[in-house]
Write an enzyme that holds these catalytic residues in place. Structure first.
Site, PDB file in Angstrom:
ATOM      1  N   ASP A  21      73.003  90.014  45.206  1.00  0.00           N
ATOM      2  CA  ASP A  21      72.867  90.598  43.876  1.00  0.00           C
ATOM      3  C   ASP A  21      71.695  91.576  43.839  1.00  0.00           C
ATOM      4  O   ASP A  21      71.467  92.248  42.830  1.00  0.00           O
ATOM      5  CB  ASP A  21      72.762  89.526  42.791  1.00  0.00           C
ATOM      6  CG  ASP A  21      71.617  88.551  43.000  1.00  0.00           C
ATOM      7  OD1 ASP A  21      70.814  88.739  43.926  1.00  0.00           O
ATOM      8  OD2 ASP A  21      71.530  87.575  42.217  1.00  0.00           O
TER       9      ASP A  21
ATOM     10  N   ASP B 143      76.508  86.460  46.950  1.00  0.00           N
ATOM     11  CA  ASP B 143      75.762  85.819  45.871  1.00  0.00           C
ATOM     12  C   ASP B 143      76.655  85.538  44.672  1.00  0.00           C
ATOM     13  O   ASP B 143      77.525  86.360  44.329  1.00  0.00           O
ATOM     14  CB  ASP B 143      74.627  86.734  45.400  1.00  0.00           C
ATOM     15  CG  ASP B 143      73.348  86.549  46.176  1.00  0.00           C
ATOM     16  OD1 ASP B 143      73.122  85.450  46.715  1.00  0.00           O
ATOM     17  OD2 ASP B 143      72.555  87.515  46.235  1.00  0.00           O
TER      18      ASP B 143
ATOM     19  N   GLU C 290      71.143  80.159  43.723  1.00  0.00           N
ATOM     20  CA  GLU C 290      69.702  79.963  43.645  1.00  0.00           C
ATOM     21  C   GLU C 290      69.374  78.735  42.810  1.00  0.00           C
ATOM     22  O   GLU C 290      69.861  78.598  41.687  1.00  0.00           O
ATOM     23  CB  GLU C 290      69.032  81.188  43.007  1.00  0.00           C
ATOM     24  CG  GLU C 290      69.253  82.485  43.769  1.00  0.00           C
ATOM     25  CD  GLU C 290      68.583  83.677  43.099  1.00  0.00           C
ATOM     26  OE1 GLU C 290      68.753  84.793  43.606  1.00  0.00           O
ATOM     27  OE2 GLU C 290      67.889  83.490  42.072  1.00  0.00           O
TER      28      GLU C 290
ATOM     29  N   GLU D 268      62.793  82.102  50.493  1.00  0.00           N
ATOM     30  CA  GLU D 268      62.204  83.413  50.209  1.00  0.00           C
ATOM     31  C   GLU D 268      60.774  83.288  49.710  1.00  0.00           C
ATOM     32  O   GLU D 268      60.491  82.530  48.780  1.00  0.00           O
ATOM     33  CB  GLU D 268      63.050  84.166  49.175  1.00  0.00           C
ATOM     34  CG  GLU D 268      62.507  85.538  48.846  1.00  0.00           C
ATOM     35  CD  GLU D 268      63.466  86.407  48.052  1.00  0.00           C
ATOM     36  OE1 GLU D 268      63.067  87.525  47.671  1.00  0.00           O
ATOM     37  OE2 GLU D 268      64.622  85.970  47.814  1.00  0.00           O
TER      38      GLU D 268
END
Length: 264
Positions: free
Chosen positions: A45, A84, A114, A181
């Site tokens: 994304d 994503d 996520e 990340e």
């Protein structure tokens, strides 16, 4: 060419062989990456910022992801392709399944979502229905408004223990890959060693099983702020194909990311 699969990455982890991955958004770059042997790609994304020009990933839709996934798949028919699920596309397990089906039909092999332990039920539902899942922990860009910006996550004992707990919970629920990340190297090492599934880092040091970069960062074509973890491989080679090969070689040898690209 033999297709790259999740099992291929699992074998890399078992053999302690680092692997490189990259974002891709269109047919031409996907074809180039595949021709150079870079066979794990993510339709991220991040396209909201790099392709569409937004200031965050939040405006990206499932239709956007599906469109770019189909284009990448046409360029790289044998790659392992992650896609994503964008902001608010997996607020409930049922919504996640419906939207995952859309991007899988477009050509994805796996969806990335996520979040931590709150996603356990969603991960279970997806994997039970033959949708492979990649988790994403640490700096999760869809949560930028909660974090107050793009900041390193997992510093301090409480925060690091929570991220480790989240990682273990996602794996137990059925996740087959994990992206970490912008976390300290020390935490990335703990998580990578604790999990049986492959861990892909971005801004997590060279201790993870694999690395990923946004292609625009890898080629130095991102305007504005350049992340600390990014390296412009095109500047060193002057040729996109050579840059791809150098990126792969430096990841596989552990040269990239270096200390200058890492957090503590």
């Amino acid at each position: 060419m033999k297709p790259t699969t999740i099992a291929s990455l699992q074998k890399c982890k078992q053999d302690k062989k680092r692997f490189a991955t990259i974002t891709a958004y269109d047919y031409s770059f996907a074809k180039l990456f595949a021709e150079e042997g870079l066979n794990v790609m993510l339709v991220g994304d991040s396209l909201g910022m790099t392709v569409q020009g937004h200031d965050s990933t939040l405006p990206v839709t499932v239709a956007d992801i599906a469109y770019h996934t189909a284009a990448v798949r046409r360029g790289a028919p044998n790659c392992l392709l992650l896609a994503d699920l964008p902001f608010m596309a997996y607020a409930t397990p049922e919504q996640a399944f419906e939207n995952a089906a859309t991007v899988m039909r477009a050509g994805a092999n796996m969806v990335k979502i996520e979040g931590g332990e709150w996603l356990v039920e969603t991960v279970q539902m997806l994997t039970e229905r033959a949708v492979p899942v990649c988790g994403h922990l640490g700096l999760t860009p869809q949560s930028v408004n909660i974090f107050g910006g793009y900041k390193v996550q997992g510093r301090g004992d409480e925060a690091s223990d929570q991220l480790l707990s989240d990682a273990l919970a996602l794996e137990a629920a059925g996740a087959q890959l994990l992206v970490l990340e912008c976390v300290p190297v020390e935490l990335a090492k703990r998580i990578t060693e604790a999990l049986a599934i492959p861990v892909i880092g971005i801004g997590a040091g060279n201790v993870t099983d694999g690395q990923i970069l946004v292609m625009h960062d890898a080629f130095g074509i991102t305007g504005g702020h350049i992340p600390k973890f990014a390296k412009n491989f095109l500047a060193e080679t002057g040729d996109i194909r050579a840059a791809v090969r150098q990126y792969m070689a430096e990841v596989e040898s552990g040269v990239y990311p270096g200390e200058e690209h890492s957090f503590h």
